[in-house]
Design a protein around this motif. Structure first.
Motif, PDB file in Angstrom:
ATOM      1  N   ASN A  37      -7.993  41.957  -2.799  1.00 48.35           N
ATOM      2  CA  ASN A  37      -8.689  43.021  -2.086  1.00 48.35           C
ATOM      3  C   ASN A  37      -8.090  43.209  -0.703  1.00 48.35           C
ATOM      4  O   ASN A  37      -7.555  42.270  -0.105  1.00 48.35           O
ATOM      5  CB  ASN A  37     -10.182  42.688  -1.955  1.00 48.35           C
ATOM      6  N   GLY A  38      -8.207  44.401  -0.204  1.00 52.97           N
ATOM      7  CA  GLY A  38      -7.691  44.672   1.133  1.00 52.97           C
ATOM      8  C   GLY A  38      -8.230  45.975   1.676  1.00 52.97           C
ATOM      9  O   GLY A  38      -8.865  46.757   0.957  1.00 52.97           O
ATOM     10  N   GLU A  39      -8.007  46.191   2.936  1.00 50.12           N
ATOM     11  CA  GLU A  39      -8.398  47.441   3.590  1.00 50.12           C
ATOM     12  C   GLU A  39      -7.157  48.090   4.181  1.00 50.12           C
ATOM     13  O   GLU A  39      -6.465  47.501   5.010  1.00 50.12           O
ATOM     14  CB  GLU A  39      -9.437  47.186   4.687  1.00 50.12           C
ATOM     15  N   LEU A  40      -6.879  49.273   3.712  1.00 44.94           N
ATOM     16  CA  LEU A  40      -5.773  50.060   4.255  1.00 44.94           C
ATOM     17  C   LEU A  40      -6.250  50.726   5.534  1.00 44.94           C
ATOM     18  O   LEU A  40      -7.212  51.503   5.519  1.00 44.94           O
ATOM     19  CB  LEU A  40      -5.330  51.114   3.238  1.00 44.94           C
ATOM     20  N   LYS A  41      -5.606  50.418   6.641  1.00 42.32           N
ATOM     21  CA  LYS A  41      -5.934  51.038   7.917  1.00 42.32           C
ATOM     22  C   LYS A  41      -4.635  51.495   8.560  1.00 42.32           C
ATOM     23  O   LYS A  41      -3.812  50.679   8.987  1.00 42.32           O
ATOM     24  CB  LYS A  41      -6.679  50.065   8.838  1.00 42.32           C
ATOM     25  N   ASN A  42      -4.443  52.799   8.593  1.00 36.85           N
ATOM     26  CA  ASN A  42      -3.224  53.362   9.151  1.00 36.85           C
ATOM     27  C   ASN A  42      -3.517  54.786   9.573  1.00 36.85           C
ATOM     28  O   ASN A  42      -4.559  55.360   9.217  1.00 36.85           O
ATOM     29  CB  ASN A  42      -2.093  53.332   8.111  1.00 36.85           C
ATOM     30  N   GLN A  43      -2.630  55.369  10.327  1.00 33.80           N
ATOM     31  CA  GLN A  43      -2.772  56.769  10.721  1.00 33.80           C
ATOM     32  C   GLN A  43      -1.427  57.296  11.163  1.00 33.80           C
ATOM     33  O   GLN A  43      -0.507  56.539  11.464  1.00 33.80           O
ATOM     34  CB  GLN A  43      -3.809  56.929  11.837  1.00 33.80           C
ATOM     35  N   PHE A  44      -1.304  58.603  11.165  1.00 30.28           N
ATOM     36  CA  PHE A  44      -0.093  59.229  11.668  1.00 30.28           C
ATOM     37  C   PHE A  44      -0.454  60.591  12.237  1.00 30.28           C
ATOM     38  O   PHE A  44      -1.529  61.141  11.969  1.00 30.28           O
ATOM     39  CB  PHE A  44       0.993  59.334  10.595  1.00 30.28           C
ATOM     40  N   ALA A  45       0.470  61.124  13.028  1.00 28.75           N
ATOM     41  CA  ALA A  45       0.184  62.331  13.795  1.00 28.75           C
ATOM     42  C   ALA A  45       0.276  63.582  12.938  1.00 28.75           C
ATOM     43  O   ALA A  45       1.081  63.685  12.020  1.00 28.75           O
ATOM     44  CB  ALA A  45       1.147  62.431  14.976  1.00 28.75           C
ATOM     45  N   LEU A  46      -0.570  64.529  13.242  1.00 22.41           N
ATOM     46  CA  LEU A  46      -0.570  65.876  12.681  1.00 22.41           C
ATOM     47  C   LEU A  46      -0.538  66.858  13.855  1.00 22.41           C
ATOM     48  O   LEU A  46      -0.791  66.469  14.989  1.00 22.41           O
ATOM     49  CB  LEU A  46      -1.831  66.074  11.831  1.00 22.41           C
ATOM     50  N   PRO A  47      -0.240  68.115  13.642  1.00 24.56           N
ATOM     51  CA  PRO A  47      -0.013  68.789  12.356  1.00 24.56           C
ATOM     52  C   PRO A  47       1.336  68.451  11.747  1.00 24.56           C
ATOM     53  O   PRO A  47       2.260  68.028  12.438  1.00 24.56           O
ATOM     54  CB  PRO A  47      -0.111  70.274  12.720  1.00 24.56           C
ATOM     55  N   ALA A  48       1.407  68.688  10.456  1.00 23.07           N
ATOM     56  CA  ALA A  48       2.634  68.447   9.722  1.00 23.07           C
ATOM     57  C   ALA A  48       2.690  69.398   8.540  1.00 23.07           C
ATOM     58  O   ALA A  48       1.654  69.828   8.020  1.00 23.07           O
ATOM     59  CB  ALA A  48       2.707  67.000   9.240  1.00 23.07           C
ATOM     60  N   SER A  49       3.898  69.722   8.124  1.00 22.51           N
ATOM     61  CA  SER A  49       4.048  70.512   6.906  1.00 22.51           C
ATOM     62  C   SER A  49       3.528  69.705   5.726  1.00 22.51           C
ATOM     63  O   SER A  49       3.386  68.477   5.799  1.00 22.51           O
ATOM     64  CB  SER A  49       5.513  70.883   6.693  1.00 22.51           C
ATOM     65  N   LEU A  50       3.262  70.385   4.627  1.00 22.94           N
ATOM     66  CA  LEU A  50       2.756  69.692   3.451  1.00 22.94           C
ATOM     67  C   LEU A  50       3.752  68.636   2.974  1.00 22.94           C
ATOM     68  O   LEU A  50       3.365  67.494   2.658  1.00 22.94           O
ATOM     69  CB  LEU A  50       2.471  70.695   2.330  1.00 22.94           C
ATOM     70  N   ALA A  51       5.032  68.967   2.942  1.00 19.18           N
ATOM     71  CA  ALA A  51       6.047  68.015   2.496  1.00 19.18           C
ATOM     72  C   ALA A  51       6.107  66.804   3.406  1.00 19.18           C
ATOM     73  O   ALA A  51       6.200  65.658   2.941  1.00 19.18           O
ATOM     74  CB  ALA A  51       7.416  68.694   2.414  1.00 19.18           C
ATOM     75  N   ASP A  52       6.050  67.035   4.728  1.00 14.63           N
ATOM     76  CA  ASP A  52       6.088  65.917   5.671  1.00 14.63           C
ATOM     77  C   ASP A  52       4.817  65.076   5.567  1.00 14.63           C
ATOM     78  O   ASP A  52       4.868  63.842   5.690  1.00 14.63           O
ATOM     79  CB  ASP A  52       6.260  66.429   7.103  1.00 14.63           C
TER      80      ASP A  52
END
Length: 668
Positions: free
Chosen positions: A265-280
């Motif tokens: 078991n685990g907890e995924l904790k991450n984030q990244f900046a937006l806005p972004a194109s759909l592909a990105d």
């Protein structure tokens, strides 16, 4: 395998993948009673989420597809409907996160919005995303004129009439009424409360708006209760209050392998900046998700390292029992008692021309397959052409496409879109090939191990977004496949001619034969040879190398434990020569192993070089000790000859003597 819904997004038929979240037992809808004057605004601001259907098909079928049996809309529509979205003003739109994620690595077109007039609008930028809350806010590359939007109510009242608006069952947007019945805490830590409502909702409603009596948005329809006819929505205030310019990945995810019951078991904790194109957005999301799963697998294997086969007390029995020769592969798995053993279902058998056949079984989520290449099939083409191998497998009817009420056999998957080689822990070369099933938005992944008479396979059907996960699994599982190497001497000739087909263990194995004259086998462990007077050496002799896992100087190895040569590949007369490796079992293991070892070391019956008649067969065994054996060798080899009918004792002993005359055991 991932057990969170994000790992299961795929489309297997006309109903969209959202059926995985919704189920199919939906009560009859009540008639909507919204003020008719609100309907044009709702219609203008609510959209289907669609993906373009594949324009080409690489598959070959046994007959033309009966597409005329499909409903008119389905057979003429160029798009698959996968969900619902709605406008919230200022050029921004909302849908469910899992609806957007259905487009990751998809074989269909990128998700887009379609209005009631059939106009399709590509997605522009992703502006907000939350994996746990399951929503996304985005813009369109070229939005419709007018920027119609739904009004919003962030403080809805319990026990009031609500309306679920959505693309129910992929047949267009409908409105259905019910009650906003209650709030319930989010499952992980109660970070927010889900809205529960009784308005009917179906596969395709995901991402649509939940409206109050005045037609204002109060929530985003997301999922269905597993045990009751209540549906769930995320309050719209959670969407509006989420930070702009950020994709948040926060979710509980577990990982498991088809080897044991332990779950990581685990907890995924991450984030990244937006806005972004759909592909990105897809690239940044997938990179983080895949890396997290890599970490989960590593943590699981590290956690299990002390008891992961061939380590730990639970491995001892399998490491010391007699070698099992079986053309059909099995997977080494750990039972609930902690013991490692063989797992596979009873395979189904399918005949091919030229004495070829296919056997299909399963272990866990994986297909286990054996293909015996037909006599006359060119060895180089069989081993070098993945399409040719899969075309043989397709003859079994394993691949079928369902169209309306008919199942149409797929006769060829065409050429794979990806091919590579994977070396497992034992340096066995698996040929990895991937085929698309465009109509199902799925992939067929095979790990194929060359063996003298054909190939054995691990196989999975996976959604495109789950490819990394499945490759992660199969890379590891390949090291736990138990397989014998067998084939006629004629088949061995083609296999031995190409070193690329052979595992590293074959660097120390030398097989030589001269038809009508002599057969010889030599390795770093044992060497023996016999003339045709013992058993005729012919192209149709069946040679089986019983590879197995065992300890050599305390180090686990995968090597030959049994060499068996049958007079012919049908063995109707039961004539065969056998040389088998035996190792002293540790104390405390099964009594039958200790008893057998005692008989071997003391040359007791039946290992006393005296022929015996059993079940219409004459059999004779002898024990051969290592050349440099001490008083108590830990390794002994047996030499065996068997033939049908009652044969003279002297003749049997002569043949045994010829078999053991040049036999040398180098290990001890």
């Amino acid at each position: 395998m991932r057990t969170w819904c994000d790992g299961a997004i795929r489309r297997l038929g006309r109903i969209s993948v959202l059926a995985l979240l919704w189920g199919l037992g939906v009560p009859a809808a009540h008639a909507a009673t919204l003020d008719p004057s609100a309907l044009p605004q709702i219609e203008a601001a609510t959209f289907e989420v669609v993906q373009a259907k594949p324009t080409s098909d690489t598959l070959t079928y046994e007959k033309p597809l009966p597409l005329d049996l499909l409903p008119y809309q389905e057979r003429t529509d160029k798009y698959h409907s996968i969900g619902t979205a709605f406008a919230i003003g200022h050029g921004r739109y909302v849908t469910a996160g899992h609806v957007l994620l259905a487009g990751r690595d998809s074989l269909w077109g990128a998700p887009a919005l379609r209005d009631a007039k059939g106009n399709v609008y590509p997605i522009g930028k992703i502006e907000k995303f939350d994996l746990r809350r399951d929503f996304v806010v985005f813009t369109l590359a070229s939005p419709p004129a007018g920027d119609a939007a739904l009004a919003i109510d962030t403080k809805p009242t319990l026990n009031t009439v609500v309306y679920a608006v959505g693309n129910a069952l992929g047949t267009g947007v409908v409105i259905r009424d019910g009650l906003y019945t209650s709030d319930t805490p989010e499952e992980q830590d109660g970070a927010w409360k889900w809205m529960r409502f009784s308005a009917a909702a179906s596969p395709g409603n995901s991402g649509g708006p939940l409206l109050d009596k005045d037609g204002k948005v109060i929530g985003v329809v997301l999922m269905k209760s597993a045990n009751e006819n209540l549906n769930y929505a995320l309050p719209i205030r959670e969407v509006l209050g989420a930070p702009d310019g950020k994709a948040v990945m926060d979710a509980r995810i577990d990982y498991r392998l088809d080897l044991f019951d332990t779950v990581q078991n685990g907890e995924l904790k991450n984030q990244f900046a937006l806005p972004a194109s759909l592909a990105d957005f897809y690239r940044d999301y997938q990179t983080r998700f895949d890396a997290y799963e890599d970490g989960l697998q590593k943590a699981l294997l590290d956690r299990e390292a002390a008891n992961l086969f061939p380590n730990g007390a639970g491995s001892a029995r399998l490491l010391h029992q007699q070698t099992i020769i079986n053309g059909f592969p099995s997977l080494i798995v750990r039972g609930s008692d902690g013991e490692w053993g063989h797992s596979s279902t009873q395979p189904r058998y399918f005949t091919l021309d030229g004495n070829g056949y296919v056997r299909i079984g399963a272990a866990g989520h994986n297909g286990l397959i054996q293909i015996r290449r037909p006599d006359g099939a060119d060895a180089a083409k069989f081993y070098g052409d993945a399409k040719a191998r899969m075309d043989l497998l397709a003859r079994t009817g394993l691949f079928q496409r369902e169209v309306a009420s008919e199942k149409v056999k797929i006769t060829s998957l065409g050429k794979p879109i990806s091919e590579s080689t994977w070396l497992d822990r034992w340096q066995r070369p698996w040929h990895v090939a991937i085929w698309p099933l465009p109509y199902a938005n799925a992939l067929v992944v095979t790990y194929s191990l060359p063996v003298p008479d054909g190939s054995i396979m691990l196989m999975r059907f996976v959604p495109p977004s789950g490819l990394h996960d499945s490759r992660l699994d199969l890379d590891e599982l390949s090291s736990f496949v138990y397989a014998s190497y067998e084939g006629t001497l004629a088949q061995w000739k083609g296999f031995l001619a190409d070193p690329k087909l052979q595992p590293a263990a074959f660097r120390n194995i030398h097989i030589d034969y001269d038809y009508g004259q002599r057969f010889s086998y030599a390795s770093q462990r044992v060497a023996f040879a016999y003339p045709s007077s013992v058993q005729p050496v012919k192209p149709d002799n069946l040679l089986q190398l019983g590879f197995r896992f065992f300890l050599d100087g305390g180090k686990p190895v995968w090597d030959v434990g049994d060499v068996e040569i049958w007079k012919n590949n049908t063995s109707d007369d039961h004539n065969n020569v056998n040389v088998q490796r035996n190792i002293a079992p540790p104390s405390g293991l099964d009594d039958d192993m200790s008893s057998r070892w005692k008989k071997l070391s003391e040359r007791q019956y039946p290992y006393n070089a005296v022929a015996r008649y059993e079940n219409d067969l004459m059999k004779i065994d002898a024990v051969v000790a290592p050349v440099a054996a001490g008083a108590s060798p830990r390794v002994l080899y047996t030499a065996f000859f068997g033939t049908a009918g009652n044969q003279p004792q002297a003749e049997m002993k002569d043949k045994l003597d010829l078999l053991t005359k040049d036999m040398r055991v180098m290990e001890h």
